[in-house]
Design a protein around this motif. Structure first.
Motif, short mmCIF file in Angstrom:
data_model
loop_
_atom_site.label_atom_id
_atom_site.label_comp_id
_atom_site.label_asym_id
_atom_site.label_seq_id
_atom_site.Cartn_x
_atom_site.Cartn_y
_atom_site.Cartn_z
N LEU A 151 0.76 -1.22 -0.10
CA LEU A 151 -0.07 0.08 0.04
C LEU A 151 0.67 1.26 -0.02
O LEU A 151 0.50 2.23 -0.45
N VAL A 152 1.88 1.20 0.81
CA VAL A 152 2.85 2.31 0.87
C VAL A 152 3.50 2.47 -0.61
O VAL A 152 3.47 3.68 -1.05
N LEU A 153 3.82 1.60 -1.32
CA LEU A 153 4.34 1.80 -2.67
C LEU A 153 3.16 2.29 -3.80
O LEU A 153 3.68 3.05 -4.39
N LEU A 154 2.09 2.13 -3.54
CA LEU A 154 0.90 2.48 -4.23
C LEU A 154 0.75 3.90 -4.12
O LEU A 154 0.59 4.63 -5.01
N ALA A 155 0.89 4.23 -2.89
CA ALA A 155 0.78 5.67 -2.44
C ALA A 155 2.07 6.44 -3.07
O ALA A 155 1.84 7.26 -3.44
N PHE A 156 3.18 6.07 -2.79
CA PHE A 156 4.50 6.54 -3.52
C PHE A 156 4.16 6.62 -5.01
O PHE A 156 4.47 7.64 -5.43
N GLN A 157 3.67 5.62 -5.81
CA GLN A 157 3.44 5.99 -7.15
C GLN A 157 2.67 7.14 -7.26
O GLN A 157 2.59 7.71 -8.51
N THR A 158 1.42 7.16 -6.51
CA THR A 158 0.66 8.23 -6.85
C THR A 158 1.22 9.64 -6.67
O THR A 158 0.84 10.47 -7.44
N THR A 159 2.09 9.57 -5.62
CA THR A 159 3.05 10.91 -5.43
C THR A 159 3.73 11.15 -6.64
O THR A 159 3.79 12.46 -6.81
N VAL A 160 4.39 10.30 -7.10
CA VAL A 160 5.17 10.40 -8.33
C VAL A 160 4.24 11.08 -9.71
O VAL A 160 4.68 11.98 -10.21
N LEU A 161 3.14 10.45 -9.62
CA LEU A 161 2.45 10.85 -10.89
C LEU A 161 1.82 12.34 -10.53
O LEU A 161 1.75 13.13 -11.50
N LEU A 162 1.57 12.78 -9.25
CA LEU A 162 0.85 14.01 -9.05
C LEU A 162 2.02 14.92 -8.94
O LEU A 162 1.68 16.13 -9.47
N THR A 163 3.17 14.54 -8.66
CA THR A 163 4.35 15.53 -8.85
C THR A 163 4.29 16.07 -10.24
O THR A 163 4.73 17.17 -10.65
N LEU A 164 4.33 14.96 -11.06
CA LEU A 164 4.55 15.17 -12.50
C LEU A 164 3.30 16.08 -13.07
O LEU A 164 3.81 17.09 -13.93
N GLY A 165 2.28 15.77 -12.63
CA GLY A 165 1.06 16.47 -13.03
C GLY A 165 1.12 18.00 -12.62
O GLY A 165 0.98 18.91 -13.47
N LEU A 166 1.81 18.28 -11.35
CA LEU A 166 1.96 19.51 -10.96
C LEU A 166 2.92 20.41 -11.76
O LEU A 166 2.72 21.63 -11.99
N LEU A 167 4.00 19.66 -12.05
CA LEU A 167 5.15 20.32 -12.94
C LEU A 167 4.30 20.67 -14.16
O LEU A 167 4.78 21.79 -14.74
N LEU A 168 3.46 19.94 -14.97
CA LEU A 168 3.09 20.12 -16.25
C LEU A 168 2.06 20.99 -16.16
O LEU A 168 1.90 22.03 -17.01
N SER A 169 1.28 21.23 -15.11
CA SER A 169 0.41 22.28 -14.93
C SER A 169 0.89 23.76 -14.60
O SER A 169 0.13 24.77 -14.81
N THR A 170 2.13 23.90 -14.55
CA THR A 170 2.75 25.15 -14.48
C THR A 170 3.13 25.65 -15.89
O THR A 170 3.45 27.00 -15.97
N ALA A 171 3.10 24.77 -17.10
CA ALA A 171 3.36 25.23 -18.09
C ALA A 171 2.43 25.14 -19.17
O ALA A 171 2.08 25.62 -20.25
N ILE A 172 1.30 24.38 -19.16
CA ILE A 172 0.19 23.97 -19.99
C ILE A 172 -1.15 23.98 -19.16
O ILE A 172 -1.22 23.98 -18.26
N SER A 173 -2.07 23.77 -20.15
CA SER A 173 -3.43 24.14 -19.51
C SER A 173 -3.83 22.83 -18.56
O SER A 173 -3.30 21.83 -18.54
N PRO A 174 -4.75 23.07 -17.83
CA PRO A 174 -5.21 21.89 -16.90
C PRO A 174 -5.42 20.52 -17.62
O PRO A 174 -5.24 19.62 -17.18
N MET A 175 -6.36 20.68 -18.71
CA MET A 175 -6.98 19.45 -19.21
C MET A 175 -5.67 19.12 -20.07
O MET A 175 -5.32 17.66 -19.95
N ALA A 176 -4.75 19.54 -20.70
CA ALA A 176 -3.57 19.11 -21.40
C ALA A 176 -2.69 18.39 -20.29
O ALA A 176 -2.23 17.39 -20.31
N SER A 177 -2.46 18.94 -19.20
CA SER A 177 -1.75 18.41 -18.31
C SER A 177 -2.17 17.10 -17.54
O SER A 177 -1.31 16.14 -17.24
N GLY A 178 -3.45 17.01 -17.71
CA GLY A 178 -3.91 15.78 -17.05
C GLY A 178 -3.69 14.78 -17.90
O GLY A 178 -3.45 13.53 -17.72
N ILE A 179 -4.02 14.92 -19.16
CA ILE A 179 -4.11 14.12 -20.42
C ILE A 179 -2.57 13.50 -20.58
O ILE A 179 -2.08 12.42 -20.76
#
Length: 279
Positions: A151-179
């Motif tokens: 479960l901790v590794l799954l939570a870590f995986q989620t953290t990795v992806l949302l960190t990437l999403g946060l980086l993308l959201s600083t440069a492109i639109s909300p929808m594009a960053s999610g996609i």
């Protein structure tokens, strides 16, 4: 003062996430997945009379890894589409400009949002994953050897992806960053499967595809570590090497360290991009 601002922003982010329709969609998808898995595992239990104990155990642990992948996918979709609006949406609407006009550091705001999203994503994965493990325990009697680590590794995986999403959201639109974030998550998983096939066939060049992808984006590597923690050792047979629902080996300390460094680097890039972003 900065710590208080970070915690305040984190609390506001959690409150904002709770109001979004994405949360309700996540709850519905998770309830459907848990309900279907409960029915599926009960059917496995009903067939125990026609299966040997080893076959029943193998079926239960493979289906458990399949359902856990479904949960990780739901978490990936949810966190990716929450991380985007949390930054890009506020920049586009002008809310970020109003907040940052005060003596508040951009890095503190970004860190607060990251903490809020990590708390939400990790809490979701831990709660849904724990419910799934209970369902398996009561319907089949199977108990994962390392449930907490998985479960901790799954939570870590989620953290990795949302960190990437946060980086993308600083440069492109909300929808594009999610996609883009979800697309990269899927591409990393496919590359991991290809690498597993290369390992099973003894083709080092193809196997390197999985290794390289897990270094570039650690989501698939963490997922494979979670599978290893959830599954029974009976799956570690030569016939199942490279199977997409079987973890071949536990994660090493250096790889977990790299995943932590990866998160720090990407979060640092997000802070730098947000600092230079014209509001």
């Amino acid at each position: 003062m900065t710590a208080k601002i970070v915690l305040t922003v984190a609390a506001l982010t959690l409150r904002e996430v709770a109001r979004r329709r994405v949360l309700r969609a996540l709850a519905v998808l998770t309830a459907v997945l848990l309900g279907l898995s409960a029915w599926g595992f009960s059917r496995i239990d009903a067939e125990f009379g026609g299966l040997t104990s080893g076959e029943a155990l193998m079926a239960a642990t493979i289906v458990l890894n399949l359902v856990m992948f479904g949960l990780s996918l739901i978490a990936a979709l949810g966190t990716a589409f929450l991380a985007g609006p949390s930054m890009a949406g506020e920049i586009e609407s002008g809310i970020a400009l109003a907040v940052l006009a005060r003596p508040v550091r951009r890095a503190a705001v970004l860190l607060g949002k990251w903490l809020g999203l990590v708390a939400f994503g990790s809490g979701f994965v831990l709660a849904a994953g724990f419910a799934q493990l209970l369902i398996v325990r009561f319907t089949t009697g199977y108990q994962s050897p390392q449930p907490v680590a998985g479960l901790v590794l799954l939570a870590f995986q989620t953290t990795v992806l949302l960190t990437l999403g946060l980086l993308l959201s600083t440069a492109i639109s909300p929808m594009a960053s999610g996609i883009v974030a979800v697309g990269l998550f899927g591409a990393a998983w496919v590359a991991g499967v290809v690498g597993g096939v290369g390992t099973a066939l003894g083709n080092d060049s193809v196997a390197q595809v999985g290794t390289v992808s897990r270094m570039i984006l650690p989501t698939d590597g963490l997922w494979r570590g979670a599978m290893y923690a959830f599954q029974d050792p009976i799956l570690l047979s030569p016939q199942l090497i490279g199977h997409p629902l079987v973890g071949d080996a536990p994660l090493t300390g250096p790889y977990l360290g790299w995943a932590a460094v990866w998160v720090a680097l990407v979060a640092g890039l997000a802070a730098l991009a947000f600092q230079r972003r014209d509001l």
